[in-house]
Design a protein around this motif. Structure first.
Motif, PDB file in Angstrom:
ATOM      1  N   GLU A 182       0.830  -1.202   0.000  1.00  0.00           N
ATOM      2  CA  GLU A 182       0.000   0.000   0.000  1.00  0.00           C
ATOM      3  C   GLU A 182       0.868   1.257   0.000  1.00  0.00           C
ATOM      4  OE1 GLU A 182      -3.374   2.127  -0.379  1.00  0.00           O
ATOM      5  OE2 GLU A 182      -3.210  -0.068  -0.420  1.00  0.00           O
TER       6      GLU A 182
ATOM      7  N   LYS B 210       2.432   1.803  -3.399  1.00  0.00           N
ATOM      8  CA  LYS B 210       1.460   2.367  -4.338  1.00  0.00           C
ATOM      9  C   LYS B 210       1.317   3.864  -4.144  1.00  0.00           C
ATOM     10  CE  LYS B 210      -1.453  -1.701  -5.197  1.00  0.00           C
ATOM     11  NZ  LYS B 210      -2.799  -2.302  -5.025  1.00  0.00           N
ATOM     12  N   LYS B 211       1.305   4.318  -2.871  1.00  0.00           N
ATOM     13  CA  LYS B 211       1.170   5.753  -2.593  1.00  0.00           C
ATOM     14  C   LYS B 211       2.393   6.516  -3.110  1.00  0.00           C
ATOM     15  CE  LYS B 211      -1.869   5.510   1.468  1.00  0.00           C
ATOM     16  NZ  LYS B 211      -1.965   5.724   2.924  1.00  0.00           N
TER      17      LYS B 211
ATOM     18  N   ALA C 173       4.438   5.551  -5.489  1.00  0.00           N
ATOM     19  CA  ALA C 173       4.421   5.506  -6.949  1.00  0.00           C
ATOM     20  C   ALA C 173       3.420   6.495  -7.514  1.00  0.00           C
ATOM     21  CB  ALA C 173       4.106   4.092  -7.426  1.00  0.00           C
ATOM     22  N   CYS C 174       2.278   6.634  -6.854  1.00  0.00           N
ATOM     23  CA  CYS C 174       1.243   7.562  -7.301  1.00  0.00           C
ATOM     24  C   CYS C 174       1.752   9.000  -7.269  1.00  0.00           C
ATOM     25  CB  CYS C 174       0.013   7.410  -6.399  1.00  0.00           C
ATOM     26  SG  CYS C 174      -1.319   8.588  -6.770  1.00  0.00           S
ATOM     27  N   VAL C 175       2.401   9.369  -6.168  1.00  0.00           N
ATOM     28  CA  VAL C 175       2.941  10.716  -6.033  1.00  0.00           C
ATOM     29  C   VAL C 175       4.062  10.944  -7.061  1.00  0.00           C
ATOM     30  CG1 VAL C 175       4.274  12.242  -4.509  1.00  0.00           C
ATOM     31  CG2 VAL C 175       2.298  10.984  -3.615  1.00  0.00           C
TER      32      VAL C 175
ATOM     33  N   GLU D 240       3.680  13.380 -14.990  1.00  0.00           N
ATOM     34  CA  GLU D 240       2.570  14.262 -15.352  1.00  0.00           C
ATOM     35  C   GLU D 240       2.911  15.730 -15.121  1.00  0.00           C
ATOM     36  OE1 GLU D 240      -0.870  12.840 -13.274  1.00  0.00           O
ATOM     37  OE2 GLU D 240      -0.628  10.781 -14.049  1.00  0.00           O
TER      38      GLU D 240
ATOM     39  N   LEU E 108      -4.349  15.488  -2.729  1.00  0.00           N
ATOM     40  CA  LEU E 108      -4.376  14.361  -1.790  1.00  0.00           C
ATOM     41  C   LEU E 108      -4.744  14.780  -0.368  1.00  0.00           C
ATOM     42  CD1 LEU E 108      -1.192  12.408  -2.985  1.00  0.00           C
ATOM     43  CD2 LEU E 108      -3.587  12.038  -3.624  1.00  0.00           C
TER      44      LEU E 108
ATOM     45  N   ARG F  78       4.523   9.456  -9.915  1.00  0.00           N
ATOM     46  CA  ARG F  78       3.984   9.527 -11.276  1.00  0.00           C
ATOM     47  C   ARG F  78       3.454  10.924 -11.568  1.00  0.00           C
ATOM     48  NH1 ARG F  78       0.440   6.076 -10.747  1.00  0.00           N
ATOM     49  NH2 ARG F  78       1.689   4.265 -11.313  1.00  0.00           N
ATOM     50  N   ARG F  79       2.725  11.492 -10.610  1.00  0.00           N
ATOM     51  CA  ARG F  79       2.165  12.827 -10.832  1.00  0.00           C
ATOM     52  C   ARG F  79       3.273  13.879 -10.981  1.00  0.00           C
ATOM     53  NH1 ARG F  79      -2.001  10.164  -8.759  1.00  0.00           N
ATOM     54  NH2 ARG F  79      -4.116  11.050  -8.742  1.00  0.00           N
TER      55      ARG F  79
END
Length: 308
Positions: free
Chosen positions: A5, A8-9, A11-13, A20, A31, A15-16
């Motif tokens: 978990e 994933k957090k 990786a999410c940050v 992005e 968030l 990626r943005r």
């Protein structure tokens, strides 16, 4: 151990932020956390290997590819170029790369083969004369072809190159492909041939085109080799020598081509193989495995393809 978990957090940050191109403050707002927390998460993502940052220094990719090519061949160095917007632009870059490499080597007495990239190099030199070159003498490594294509007119290419480089030309007034073996023996007993043999013994650099083996051999190849080229799976050509992907130069007792003997070529200190925009990975692989080449000029993407 980092939980799935948490990964994933992070990786999410990451990626943005990295992919992005969002600002840290915008990610934090989205968030519902503080901007300093986002900064700490990005640092943690790098430390834990969730994010890997690679910096490509100018020329580093080329150096890396050349080093990998050297690891399984006799190469000492070379020049790799990026693809142009079309084949013509790529061939111009390869031609310029070939001249840069000859400067690096400090070539003085140059032997020149034939083929598509050799013809392109002559054209490039006519547009970009290099009269401060270290090259003092130029001679052909193969006789003249009966076809009008500029790429295979050895003496004319030598004359033009010498003119643009401020060097002395030496010519070979013999056909590359006489009618048969007996005619070759007769031609090779002449004073003209003995004079070019003397030039071949003095060259310090040979420039040879690496070409693809045609899917259907020409008539002269059939006469010289019969079905030997197919049986031994020829994949490429240097001068009028054919080789397979294992690097074996295919020899025939009926070979009547007039060109520098293979043993004389191998004695040359610097043997530069030049690829054109359409040289295949198979042809380059076979040429490198032959153990003949000491230097290479090729597309970086072709080297990458071969190594992959």
């Amino acid at each position: 151990m980092l939980s799935q978990e948490k990964q994933k957090k992070l990786a999410c940050v990451a990626r943005r932020y990295y992919l992005e191109d969002q600002r840290q403050s915008d990610i934090a707002k989205e968030l519902g956390v503080s901007r300093p927390l986002i900064s700490r998460m990005l640092s943690e993502a790098r430390e834990l290997g969730v994010v890997e940052i690679t910096i490509h220094e100018p020329g580093a990719r080329m150096d890396n590819l050349l080093e990998r090519l050297r690891s399984f061949s006799t190469l000492q160095s070379g020049v790799l170029v990026e693809d142009g917007k079309d084949e013509d632009e790529t061939n111009r870059a390869l031609s310029q790369g070939a001249m840069e490499l000859l400067r690096q080597i400090g070539a003085q007495r140059l032997g020149v083969g034939w083929g598509y990239l050799i013809g392109q190099l002559v054209t490039w030199l006519e547009e970009n004369p290099q009269r401060d070159s270290s090259i003092t003498d130029i001679c052909p490594l193969v006789g003249n072809a009966s076809i009008p294509a500029r790429n295979y007119q050895s003496n004319e290419n030598v004359r033009l190159m010498a003119q643009q480089l401020g060097a002395a030309p030496h010519f070979l007034y013999l056909p590359a492909l006489p009618d048969n073996l007996e005619e070759k023996r007769l031609l090779c007993s002449t004073e003209v041939y003995h004079q070019i043999e003397q030039q071949w013994s003095q060259i310090d650099t040979a420039l040879v085109n690496i070409g693809n083996y045609p899917s259907s051999p020409d008539f002269a190849s059939l006469v010289r080799y019969g079905d030997l080229l197919q049986k031994q799976r020829a994949c490429g050509r240097m001068l009028v020598y054919y080789f397979n992907e294992d690097g074996t130069v295919i020899q025939s007792d009926q070979d009547f081509a007039v060109q520098i003997p293979l043993e004389a070529l191998r004695r040359c200190p610097n043997i530069v193989g030049v690829c054109s925009a359409n040289t295949s990975a198979k042809a380059l692989r076979g040429a490198l495995r032959s153990g003949i080449l000491t230097h290479i000029v090729a597309r970086a993407n072709l080297a990458q393809m071969l190594l992959s």
